[in-house]
Design an enzyme around this catalytic site. Sequence first.
Site, PDB file in Angstrom:
ATOM      1  N   LYS A  83       0.829  -1.212   0.000  1.00 36.00           N
ATOM      2  CA  LYS A  83       0.000   0.000   0.000  1.00 36.00           C
ATOM      3  C   LYS A  83       0.860   1.259   0.000  1.00 36.00           C
ATOM      4  O   LYS A  83       0.580   2.205  -0.733  1.00 36.00           O
ATOM      5  CB  LYS A  83      -0.953   0.010   1.210  1.00 36.00           C
ATOM      6  CG  LYS A  83      -1.900  -1.181   1.263  1.00 36.00           C
ATOM      7  CD  LYS A  83      -2.944  -1.038   2.364  1.00 36.00           C
ATOM      8  CE  LYS A  83      -2.353  -1.034   3.758  1.00 36.00           C
ATOM      9  NZ  LYS A  83      -1.863  -2.351   4.214  1.00 36.00           N
ATOM     10  N   ARG A 113      -9.800   0.298   9.072  1.00 31.81           N
ATOM     11  CA  ARG A 113      -9.294  -1.029   9.415  1.00 31.81           C
ATOM     12  C   ARG A 113     -10.300  -1.834  10.226  1.00 31.81           C
ATOM     13  O   ARG A 113     -10.010  -2.981  10.584  1.00 31.81           O
ATOM     14  CB  ARG A 113      -8.032  -0.854  10.249  1.00 31.81           C
ATOM     15  CG  ARG A 113      -6.748  -1.252   9.555  1.00 31.81           C
ATOM     16  CD  ARG A 113      -5.617  -1.011  10.533  1.00 31.81           C
ATOM     17  NE  ARG A 113      -4.399  -1.663  10.203  1.00 31.81           N
ATOM     18  CZ  ARG A 113      -3.416  -1.122   9.497  1.00 31.81           C
ATOM     19  NH1 ARG A 113      -3.553   0.076   8.979  1.00 31.81           N
ATOM     20  NH2 ARG A 113      -2.301  -1.789   9.320  1.00 31.81           N
ATOM     21  N   ARG A 116      11.765  -6.406   5.199  1.00 32.45           N
ATOM     22  CA  ARG A 116      11.722  -4.981   5.541  1.00 32.45           C
ATOM     23  C   ARG A 116      12.269  -4.763   6.955  1.00 32.45           C
ATOM     24  O   ARG A 116      12.938  -3.774   7.227  1.00 32.45           O
ATOM     25  CB  ARG A 116      10.269  -4.472   5.419  1.00 32.45           C
ATOM     26  CG  ARG A 116      10.146  -2.968   5.565  1.00 32.45           C
ATOM     27  CD  ARG A 116       8.784  -2.453   5.145  1.00 32.45           C
ATOM     28  NE  ARG A 116       7.784  -2.657   6.174  1.00 32.45           N
ATOM     29  CZ  ARG A 116       6.486  -2.389   6.027  1.00 32.45           C
ATOM     30  NH1 ARG A 116       6.032  -1.923   4.891  1.00 32.45           N
ATOM     31  NH2 ARG A 116       5.642  -2.592   7.006  1.00 32.45           N
ATOM     32  N   ARG A 152      11.101   0.336  11.754  1.00 30.42           N
ATOM     33  CA  ARG A 152       9.768   0.075  12.306  1.00 30.42           C
ATOM     34  C   ARG A 152       9.815  -1.042  13.336  1.00 30.42           C
ATOM     35  O   ARG A 152      10.212  -2.153  13.032  1.00 30.42           O
ATOM     36  CB  ARG A 152       8.807  -0.279  11.172  1.00 30.42           C
ATOM     37  CG  ARG A 152       8.268   0.965  10.498  1.00 30.42           C
ATOM     38  CD  ARG A 152       7.274   0.620   9.449  1.00 30.42           C
ATOM     39  NE  ARG A 152       6.156  -0.160   9.958  1.00 30.42           N
ATOM     40  CZ  ARG A 152       5.001  -0.275   9.330  1.00 30.42           C
ATOM     41  NH1 ARG A 152       4.825   0.351   8.192  1.00 30.42           N
ATOM     42  NH2 ARG A 152       4.041  -1.001   9.834  1.00 30.42           N
ATOM     43  N   ARG A 191       0.109  -9.042  13.460  1.00 31.01           N
ATOM     44  CA  ARG A 191      -0.532  -8.040  12.585  1.00 31.01           C
ATOM     45  C   ARG A 191      -1.406  -8.713  11.538  1.00 31.01           C
ATOM     46  O   ARG A 191      -2.506  -8.253  11.247  1.00 31.01           O
ATOM     47  CB  ARG A 191       0.536  -7.163  11.915  1.00 31.01           C
ATOM     48  CG  ARG A 191       1.070  -6.112  12.901  1.00 31.01           C
ATOM     49  CD  ARG A 191       2.423  -5.598  12.498  1.00 31.01           C
ATOM     50  NE  ARG A 191       2.419  -4.987  11.185  1.00 31.01           N
ATOM     51  CZ  ARG A 191       3.498  -4.861  10.423  1.00 31.01           C
ATOM     52  NH1 ARG A 191       4.661  -5.319  10.840  1.00 31.01           N
ATOM     53  NH2 ARG A 191       3.402  -4.272   9.269  1.00 31.01           N
TER      54      ARG A 191
HETATM   55  P1  ADP Z   1       0.967  -2.101   7.924  1.00 32.98           P
HETATM   56  O1  ADP Z   1      -0.212  -2.007   7.011  1.00 32.98           O
HETATM   57  O2  ADP Z   1       2.234  -2.421   7.200  1.00 32.98           O
HETATM   58  O3  ADP Z   1       0.739  -2.992   9.101  1.00 32.98           O
HETATM   59  P2  ADP Z   1       0.579   0.632   8.942  1.00 32.98           P
HETATM   60  O4  ADP Z   1       1.657   1.626   8.881  1.00 32.98           O
HETATM   61  O5  ADP Z   1      -0.636   0.860   8.134  1.00 32.98           O
HETATM   62  O6  ADP Z   1       1.294  -0.727   8.567  1.00 32.98           O
HETATM   63  O7  ADP Z   1       0.109   0.427  10.461  1.00 32.98           O
HETATM   64  C1  ADP Z   1       1.020   0.124  11.495  1.00 32.98           C
HETATM   65  C2  ADP Z   1       0.276  -0.024  12.822  1.00 32.98           C
HETATM   66  O8  ADP Z   1      -0.417   1.212  13.148  1.00 32.98           O
HETATM   67  C3  ADP Z   1      -0.837  -1.080  12.875  1.00 32.98           C
HETATM   68  O9  ADP Z   1      -0.341  -2.370  13.138  1.00 32.98           O
HETATM   69  C4  ADP Z   1      -1.719  -0.524  14.016  1.00 32.98           C
HETATM   70  O10 ADP Z   1      -1.170  -0.787  15.270  1.00 32.98           O
HETATM   71  C5  ADP Z   1      -1.668   0.974  13.799  1.00 32.98           C
HETATM   72  N1  ADP Z   1      -2.741   1.449  12.912  1.00 32.98           N
HETATM   73  C6  ADP Z   1      -2.568   2.044  11.700  1.00 32.98           C
HETATM   74  N2  ADP Z   1      -3.760   2.367  11.165  1.00 32.98           N
HETATM   75  C7  ADP Z   1      -4.710   1.964  12.046  1.00 32.98           C
HETATM   76  C8  ADP Z   1      -6.129   1.994  12.058  1.00 32.98           C
HETATM   77  N3  ADP Z   1      -6.818   2.520  11.036  1.00 32.98           N
HETATM   78  N4  ADP Z   1      -6.789   1.486  13.128  1.00 32.98           N
HETATM   79  C9  ADP Z   1      -6.109   0.962  14.150  1.00 32.98           C
HETATM   80  N5  ADP Z   1      -4.772   0.881  14.212  1.00 32.98           N
HETATM   81  C10 ADP Z   1      -4.056   1.383  13.173  1.00 32.98           C
END
Ligand code: ADP
Length: 196
Positions: free
Chosen positions: A14, A89, A128, A134, A146
């Site tokens: 993404k 999400r 990664r 991260r 996750r």
């Molecule tokens: P990825 O899709 O690679 O897991 P993101 O950068 O989108 O990474 O998200 C990293 C973390 O941030 C998630 O595992 C969660 O803890 C938090 N997070 C991000 N967006 C949301 C969301 N919309 N609702 C709840 N938690 C979120």
Amino acid sequence: MFNLILFGPPGSGKGTQSERLISKYGLKHLSTGDLLRSEIARETPLGLAVKNLMAKGELVPDEIVIEMINSAIDNNPAANGFLFDGFPRTNAQAEALDKLLSQKNTEISIVLALQVSDKELVSRLVKRGQTSERIDDRNEDIILARLAEYNKKTAAVADHYKKYDKVKYIKGEGNIDDIFERLSDEIDKKKEPRFT
Ligand code: ADP
């Protein structure tokens, strides 16, 4: 306005595809992951509150991300459209987003859902983790947590938008340029329906 959700599990690409899409289509990129990481880096009260949850690979509470998105939308009144990345999400977030957009007389135009096998996702994220800072890419247990959160809470968001016939599935494996082309084709079809 043209508002797009780039949807898919962690590691589905993404972030990479968002960068290209926003520059091609002039959209404002709203990534809740990036917004949360910036709060953590600045050690704001919000950042401190979410840091441990994120480090464990769990979702942060709906109210927090919904409020963040609400302010981000308000702070960009001149945007031609938004690309939502990592949001919504949960179903609660999807419903809140639909409501926020309808208050602005707009809506989600399309949901592009990247499909990548679990095996490929884990391998990308582990890789990664070897170079990124991260904390949630650090080890395989967190990565699996996750993916479990995604399957338990996030996958259902596609069903929400399927009800409105907004979801297009895109093969997210293979060459990055080819994936970008597949995404762009769906956007172009949606923007110029006369030519489909
Ligand atoms: P990825 O899709 O690679 O897991 P993101 O950068 O989108 O990474 O998200 C990293 C973390 O941030 C998630 O595992 C969660 O803890 C938090 N997070 C991000 N967006 C949301 C969301 N919309 N609702 C709840 N938690 C979120």
